[in-house]
Scaffold this active site. Structure first.
Site, short mmCIF file in Angstrom:
data_model
loop_
_atom_site.label_atom_id
_atom_site.label_comp_id
_atom_site.label_asym_id
_atom_site.label_seq_id
_atom_site.Cartn_x
_atom_site.Cartn_y
_atom_site.Cartn_z
N THR A 141 -24.54 22.82 73.01
CA THR A 141 -23.09 22.96 72.89
C THR A 141 -22.78 24.38 73.34
O THR A 141 -23.60 25.29 73.17
CB THR A 141 -22.62 22.84 71.43
OG1 THR A 141 -23.17 23.94 70.70
CG2 THR A 141 -23.05 21.55 70.81
N TRP A 192 -15.80 25.52 77.59
CA TRP A 192 -15.36 26.26 76.41
C TRP A 192 -15.39 27.77 76.64
O TRP A 192 -16.28 28.29 77.28
CB TRP A 192 -16.28 25.97 75.23
CG TRP A 192 -16.11 24.63 74.63
CD1 TRP A 192 -17.00 23.60 74.67
CD2 TRP A 192 -14.99 24.17 73.88
NE1 TRP A 192 -16.50 22.54 73.98
CE2 TRP A 192 -15.27 22.85 73.49
CE3 TRP A 192 -13.78 24.75 73.49
CZ2 TRP A 192 -14.38 22.10 72.73
CZ3 TRP A 192 -12.90 23.99 72.75
CH2 TRP A 192 -13.20 22.69 72.37
P1 AMP Z 1 -17.73 19.34 74.11
O1 AMP Z 1 -18.75 19.25 73.05
O2 AMP Z 1 -17.81 20.58 74.94
O3 AMP Z 1 -17.72 18.13 74.93
O4 AMP Z 1 -16.30 19.43 73.42
C1 AMP Z 1 -15.89 18.51 72.44
C2 AMP Z 1 -14.45 18.76 72.08
O5 AMP Z 1 -13.59 18.56 73.22
C3 AMP Z 1 -13.92 17.81 71.04
O6 AMP Z 1 -14.29 18.20 69.73
C4 AMP Z 1 -12.41 17.91 71.27
O7 AMP Z 1 -11.86 19.06 70.65
C5 AMP Z 1 -12.33 18.10 72.78
N1 AMP Z 1 -12.03 16.81 73.42
C6 AMP Z 1 -12.90 15.93 73.95
N2 AMP Z 1 -12.26 14.87 74.47
C7 AMP Z 1 -10.94 15.07 74.26
C8 AMP Z 1 -9.76 14.34 74.55
N3 AMP Z 1 -9.77 13.18 75.18
N4 AMP Z 1 -8.57 14.88 74.17
C9 AMP Z 1 -8.52 16.07 73.52
N5 AMP Z 1 -9.59 16.81 73.23
C10 AMP Z 1 -10.80 16.32 73.58
#
Ligand code: AMP
Length: 541
Positions: A185, A445
């Site tokens: 992550t 991020w």
């Molecule tokens: P990652 O682990 O980098 O893929 O990020 C995960 C985070 O991305 C989630 O906890 C959400 O906050 C955000 N996220 C993922 N998909 C969506 C979506 N369709 N709409 C809004 N936020 C999202």
């Protein structure tokens, strides 16, 4: 009483064997970093996986449970690495090429990669940190010309490695709960954390996404994998394409809107994935220069950040292409929900239907969701009551790699996502906010806390608070509030950008600075990000 069915392990080898036996004629098309196009069949890929398996075991000394890193774009050889590394019982550890050198060094040392497969165009990023990498014994060059030179030690060319191996290899019998892949992550305030996927979780995730209620993939599809293979195993797409018999198109570094449109046209792509930023870029490029012929693209699956309603509407109205929103996290393999309409919505108005499609959607079978409110009680499923989203399921993390993060899990076995959401009576989940104050720019991020502490290390800065502000292109970008130690001092934005560039890569560095006398604080003296966001929204900042 136990059932009387076979104990048939759900492994990536079973996916590879299935793809080879049923869909050996299906295509894998790579648009390689040097601009050339390469096409071969699942059956050819299968044979190369066996050569690679021999090389991993006999030439590189990889054994069960070893970590093997990849530092590469999306292309055929990277798919071969997914299957061959996990096929021999090792772990395919995909490294995000967009992280800072410090994070990449940390990830490689933390995971103890023994070998790294690196794309020639990305070699300079590894050369800088190679002396600091403690466990790497070999670097294998992908897509490198014969006369390629590098300061990396112990290098071999990928094609040479394969050429000298046999196509005969018997996959070992693996336990389906063994690890097969790992991604880190990058969304936390601290160091990246490893998420270790199992064969079983990978198989179940991929086979579930295929279904019509979910990703809707079949052997009529040609799928463009835009999500990088170094990000959550490309959302499982290299696996689901073999299970569904979909042709696979891999764009490597050709991710600019015009390149994507060209590939969509040339390869007659019917489905694709990607973060909203990619699709915003593609949409605006298509508006400026509409394609002569209608694209074959039927649907694009979007996740990572919220898919704007305006984008769903624009694509559909102007080009007849459907946007489908999915939600997920690195910790959830990633797909947890997807939003599609049902027959019972047929009578709704266009705008009511759009409201549903703009939600993050329904849980996949194999996934459970609940919303826990601030007082610890479960939120009613009324589409209004907000709380933190908890998730459990067959492809959800139960612990981080080498890290004790018990605060991310509940005693009764749920993973706490950190997303603030609602659930309606039909089970559609909607994200309202994040508990974390991270910034997500172009699908990547950015840690506000890391930027703040770096800024506050500047001798002229007393306080720095960073929030996300909306951006048309990147969805979000960072804005920094700065309080100077001496109000009469002068400091330029350029000076701060230069200062941060020592520790951050370009996309992470704020280009917007606001100089204030004081940062709003909460009652316990923390920066009040909610208040800062409100001030920004009201145009006070
Ligand atoms: P990652 O682990 O980098 O893929 O990020 C995960 C985070 O991305 C989630 O906890 C959400 O906050 C955000 N996220 C993922 N998909 C969506 C979506 N369709 N709409 C809004 N936020 C999202």
């Amino acid at each position: 009483m136990e059932g009387l069915m076979m104990d048939y392990p759900l492994t990536t080898n079973t996916i590879l064997e299935y793809g080879n036996s049923v869909y050996h004629h299906k295509k894998i098309i790579s648009h390689l970093p040097d601009g050339t196009r390469h096409e071969y069949r699942f059956g050819d890929m299968y044979k190369r996986c066996k050569r690679l398996a021999n090389a991993l075991v006999h030439k590189l000394g990889i054994t069960n449970g070893n970590m093997v890193g990849t530092f590469a774009w999306n292309h055929g050889p990277h798919v071969e690495l997914y299957y061959a590394i996990s096929g021999i019982g090792a772990v395919c550890q995909t490294i995000n090429i967009r992280l800072s050198s410090h994070q990449i060094e940390y990830i490689i040392n933390n995971s103890e990669d023994k070998v790294i497969f690196v794309d020639a165009t990305l070699v300079p990023l590894l050369e800088k940190i190679a002396p600091l990498l403690e466990t790497v014994e070999y670097y294998i060059l992908l897509n490198a010309p014969k006369d390629f030179t590098t300061t990396l030690p112990n290098t071999l060319h990928y094609e040479d490695l394969l050429a000298e191996q046999s196509e005969d290899f018997e996959w070992p019998k693996l336990n389906e709960n063994d690890a097969c892949g790992m991604c880190y992550t990058s969304g936390t305030t601290g160091l990246p954390k490893g998420v270790l996927y199992s064969h079983r979780s990978t198989f179940l995730h991929a086979s579930t996404i295929i279904s019509p209620n979910a990703g809707n993939f079949s052997n009529s599809d040609t799928v463009l994998l835009i999500v990088p293979q170094f990000h959550v195993m490309a959302w499982g797409f290299p696996y689901l394409c073999l299970l569904s018999g979909s042709n696979m198109v891999l764009p490597s570094s050709h991710l600019q809107p015009d390149s994507i449109i060209k590939i969509l046209q040339e390869e007659k792509v019917t489905k694709a994935n990607g973060v909203p930023t990619i699709w915003l870029g593609v949409y605006h490029a298509m508006k400026m220069n509409p394609p002569k012929d209608k694209l074959a693209l039927e649907e694009y699956l979007v996740g990572g950040s919220a898919l704007p309603k305006s984008l769903i509407e624009g694509f559909e109205k102007d080009f007849g292409i459907k946007g489908v929103q999915a939600w997920g996290m690195t910790e959830t393999s990633p797909l947890g929900t997807v939003s599609r309409l049902q027959p019972k919505h047929a009578h709704l108005s266009a705008s009511e239907k759009m409201d549903i499609r703009a939600k993050q959607g329904l849980a996949f079978p194999g996934v459970e969701l609940r919303i826990v409110m601030e007082d610890g009680t479960l939120a009613p499923t009324d589409g209004k009551s907000m709380g933190e989203l908890h998730i459990k399921g067959a492809w959800t993390i139960q612990a981080y790699f080498k890290t004790n993060n018990s605060e991310s899990f509940t005693e009764d076995g749920w993973f706490k996502t950190g997303d603030v959401c609602t659930l309606d009576e039909d089970g559609y989940m909607e994200i309202k906010d994040r508990t974390k104050d991270l910034i997500k720019s172009g699908g990547e991020w950015i840690s506000s806390v890391a930027l703040e502490s770096a800024l506050m290390a500047h001798p002229k800065i007393k306080e720095a608070a960073v929030i996300a502000i909306p951006d048309a292109k990147w969805v979000e970008k960072p804005l920094a509030l700065i309080v100077l130690v001496n109000q009469n001092d002068e400091i330029s934005d350029g000076e701060l950008i230069e200062f941060l560039s020592r520790d951050f890569v370009n996309y992470q560095i704020p280009k917007n600075y606001v100089y204030v006398h004081e940062v709003p604080k909460t009652s316990v003296g923390k920066f009040d990000k909610k208040e800062i966001r409100r001030l920004f929204a009201e145009g006070v900042l």
